[in-house]
Design an enzyme around this catalytic site. Structure first.
Site, PDB file in Angstrom:
ATOM      1  N   LYS A   1      97.622  19.603  44.540  1.00 32.02           N
ATOM      2  CA  LYS A   1      96.931  19.246  43.286  1.00 32.02           C
ATOM      3  C   LYS A   1      95.437  19.178  43.547  1.00 32.02           C
ATOM      4  O   LYS A   1      95.010  18.576  44.542  1.00 32.02           O
ATOM      5  CB  LYS A   1      97.415  17.878  42.774  1.00 32.02           C
ATOM      6  CG  LYS A   1      98.888  17.857  42.426  1.00 32.02           C
ATOM      7  CD  LYS A   1      99.367  16.460  42.088  1.00 32.02           C
ATOM      8  CE  LYS A   1     100.879  16.458  41.945  1.00 32.02           C
ATOM      9  NZ  LYS A   1     101.450  15.100  41.827  1.00 32.02           N
TER      10      LYS A   1
ATOM     11  N   ASP B   1      97.753  24.080  34.990  1.00 32.62           N
ATOM     12  CA  ASP B   1      96.629  23.157  34.795  1.00 32.62           C
ATOM     13  C   ASP B   1      97.088  22.020  33.887  1.00 32.62           C
ATOM     14  O   ASP B   1      97.665  22.272  32.824  1.00 32.62           O
ATOM     15  CB  ASP B   1      95.449  23.868  34.121  1.00 32.62           C
ATOM     16  CG  ASP B   1      94.607  24.661  35.106  1.00 32.62           C
ATOM     17  OD1 ASP B   1      95.085  24.919  36.222  1.00 32.62           O
ATOM     18  OD2 ASP B   1      93.473  25.023  34.742  1.00 32.62           O
TER      19      ASP B   1
ATOM     20  N   ARG C   1      69.294  22.625  28.984  1.00 33.21           N
ATOM     21  CA  ARG C   1      70.466  22.565  28.101  1.00 33.21           C
ATOM     22  C   ARG C   1      71.496  21.561  28.589  1.00 33.21           C
ATOM     23  O   ARG C   1      72.322  21.086  27.815  1.00 33.21           O
ATOM     24  CB  ARG C   1      71.136  23.945  28.021  1.00 33.21           C
ATOM     25  CG  ARG C   1      70.236  25.020  27.453  1.00 33.21           C
ATOM     26  CD  ARG C   1      70.853  26.384  27.682  1.00 33.21           C
ATOM     27  NE  ARG C   1      70.980  26.682  29.119  1.00 33.21           N
ATOM     28  CZ  ARG C   1      71.544  27.787  29.609  1.00 33.21           C
ATOM     29  NH1 ARG C   1      72.044  28.696  28.781  1.00 33.21           N
ATOM     30  NH2 ARG C   1      71.594  27.979  30.912  1.00 33.21           N
TER      31      ARG C   1
ATOM     32  N   HIS D   1     102.949   9.639  42.458  1.00 33.36           N
ATOM     33  CA  HIS D   1     103.891  10.693  42.094  1.00 33.36           C
ATOM     34  C   HIS D   1     103.894  11.846  43.093  1.00 33.36           C
ATOM     35  O   HIS D   1     102.870  12.163  43.693  1.00 33.36           O
ATOM     36  CB  HIS D   1     103.514  11.273  40.719  1.00 33.36           C
ATOM     37  CG  HIS D   1     103.586  10.282  39.602  1.00 33.36           C
ATOM     38  ND1 HIS D   1     102.954  10.466  38.400  1.00 33.36           N
ATOM     39  CD2 HIS D   1     104.221   9.082  39.504  1.00 33.36           C
ATOM     40  CE1 HIS D   1     103.197   9.431  37.609  1.00 33.36           C
ATOM     41  NE2 HIS D   1     103.958   8.569  38.254  1.00 33.36           N
TER      42      HIS D   1
HETATM   43  C1  LIG Z   1     103.659  15.855  34.998  1.00 35.03           C
HETATM   44  C2  LIG Z   1     104.223  16.532  33.746  1.00 35.03           C
HETATM   45  C3  LIG Z   1     104.748  15.776  32.725  1.00 35.03           C
HETATM   46  N1  LIG Z   1     105.266  16.386  31.623  1.00 35.03           N
HETATM   47  C4  LIG Z   1     105.786  15.533  30.546  1.00 35.03           C
HETATM   48  C5  LIG Z   1     106.922  14.624  30.956  1.00 35.03           C
HETATM   49  C6  LIG Z   1     106.718  13.387  30.129  1.00 35.03           C
HETATM   50  O1  LIG Z   1     107.393  13.528  28.882  1.00 35.03           O
HETATM   51  C7  LIG Z   1     105.231  13.361  29.847  1.00 35.03           C
HETATM   52  C8  LIG Z   1     104.476  12.323  30.655  1.00 35.03           C
HETATM   53  O2  LIG Z   1     104.809  12.519  32.033  1.00 35.03           O
HETATM   54  P1  LIG Z   1     104.415  11.442  33.116  1.00 35.03           P
HETATM   55  O3  LIG Z   1     104.656  10.081  32.606  1.00 35.03           O
HETATM   56  O4  LIG Z   1     105.093  11.823  34.406  1.00 35.03           O
HETATM   57  O5  LIG Z   1     102.822  11.687  33.233  1.00 35.03           O
HETATM   58  P2  LIG Z   1     101.839  11.100  34.335  1.00 35.03           P
HETATM   59  O6  LIG Z   1     102.218   9.699  34.651  1.00 35.03           O
HETATM   60  O7  LIG Z   1     100.465  11.362  33.899  1.00 35.03           O
HETATM   61  O8  LIG Z   1     102.204  11.985  35.599  1.00 35.03           O
HETATM   62  C9  LIG Z   1     101.227  12.607  36.383  1.00 35.03           C
HETATM   63  O9  LIG Z   1     100.651  11.604  37.215  1.00 35.03           O
HETATM   64  C10 LIG Z   1      99.681  12.071  38.156  1.00 35.03           C
HETATM   65  C11 LIG Z   1      99.270  10.913  39.020  1.00 35.03           C
HETATM   66  C12 LIG Z   1     100.149  13.256  38.916  1.00 35.03           C
HETATM   67  O10 LIG Z   1      99.872  13.423  40.113  1.00 35.03           O
HETATM   68  C13 LIG Z   1     100.870  14.301  38.139  1.00 35.03           C
HETATM   69  O11 LIG Z   1     101.478  15.261  38.991  1.00 35.03           O
HETATM   70  C14 LIG Z   1     101.891  13.709  37.221  1.00 35.03           C
HETATM   71  O12 LIG Z   1     102.960  13.164  37.991  1.00 35.03           O
HETATM   72  O13 LIG Z   1     104.728  14.668  30.121  1.00 35.03           O
HETATM   73  C15 LIG Z   1     105.270  17.747  31.493  1.00 35.03           C
HETATM   74  O14 LIG Z   1     105.752  18.317  30.485  1.00 35.03           O
HETATM   75  N2  LIG Z   1     104.734  18.521  32.499  1.00 35.03           N
HETATM   76  C16 LIG Z   1     104.206  17.958  33.626  1.00 35.03           C
HETATM   77  O15 LIG Z   1     103.713  18.685  34.530  1.00 35.03           O
END
Ligand SMILES: Cc1cn([C@H]2C[C@H](O)[C@@H](COP(=O)(O)OP(=O)(O)O[C@H]3O[C@@H](C)C(=O)[C@@H](O)[C@H]3O)O2)c(=O)[nH]c1=O
Length: 183
Positions: A72, A47, A23, A62
């Site tokens: 993480k 998550d 599968r 980040h």
């Molecule tokens: C990280 C995060 C963002 N957000 C929102 C904030 C913003 O409007 C949108 C996009 O956020 P960012 O541009 O920070 O997304 P992103 O650049 O994908 O940030 C992520 O990068 C990787 C490398 C990590 O390690 C994560 O912890 C996180 O920092 O999502 C949440 O609501 N909850 C969350 O946990």
């Protein structure tokens, strides 16, 4: 599930067992007991999943400040990334050093990036989806970024100059040397 220590203390590479049949396959992608047996007691509370449409998309570096620092556990659901952890622990013998590993939907490897590290990745295929568990919820006021191409860190992203696709936040991120408060 194989859990092995990476060259930077506290960083682990996880390879889940894969049970293949006609599968497809079955795999436990996280198991609290297996982690505890390996000495890793982490209370994951959130998550996350992201989709990056273009290859060469860089997210990072980040981290969140204490008391909102996060462990993480990162894996790839579709596509391929180079996943990177940078040691931000000022008292660490490996402060400022980085570790990188390719994670893909095919190899099913996972990287545990602990508190005290910055995290980032570059996508190596279009439409790459990354999923990761976090031990603390998102705390926007504690959210911090460091430039992915800081020469003092010197990460080899496998990209040519100007090839990285960045968010405005990541494009404006400071260098490590200019960041006062680290983790
Ligand atoms: C990280 C995060 C963002 N957000 C929102 C904030 C913003 O409007 C949108 C996009 O956020 P960012 O541009 O920070 O997304 P992103 O650049 O994908 O940030 C992520 O990068 C990787 C490398 C990590 O390690 C994560 O912890 C996180 O920092 O999502 C949440 O609501 N909850 C969350 O946990």
């Amino acid at each position: 599930m194989d859990i092995s220590q990476a060259p930077l203390a506290g960083v682990f590479v996880i390879k889940p067992q894969r049970f293949e049949d006609e599968r497809g396959y079955f795999s436990e992608v996280w198991n609290r007991h297996r982690f505890e047996e390996a000495g890793l007691s982490i209370d994951f509370v959130q998550d996350n999943q992201s989709l990056s449409r273009r290859s060469g998309t860089v997210r990072g570096l980040h981290y969140q400040l204490r008391p909102h620092a996060q462990d993480k556990l990162v894996r790839v659901v579709h596509g391929r990334i180079l996943d990177v952890a940078v040691d931000l622990r000022r008292d660490s013998p490996t402060f400022g050093r980085w570790f990188a590993i390719e994670l893909s939907a095919d190899n099913q490897l996972q990287l545990l990036v602990p508190k005290g590290f910055a995290h980032g990745f570059v996508t190596r295929e279009p439409d790459t989806q990354v999923a990761y568990k976090c031990s603390h919820t998102y705390a926007p006021a504690s959210d911090r970024a460091i430039r992915y191409d800081d020469p003092a860190i010197g990460i080899d992203w496998g990209l040519g100059a100007g090839e990285a696709i960045l968010s405005p936040k990541d494009a404006a991120a400071p260098l490590l040397a200019d960041v006062g408060e680290l983790f």
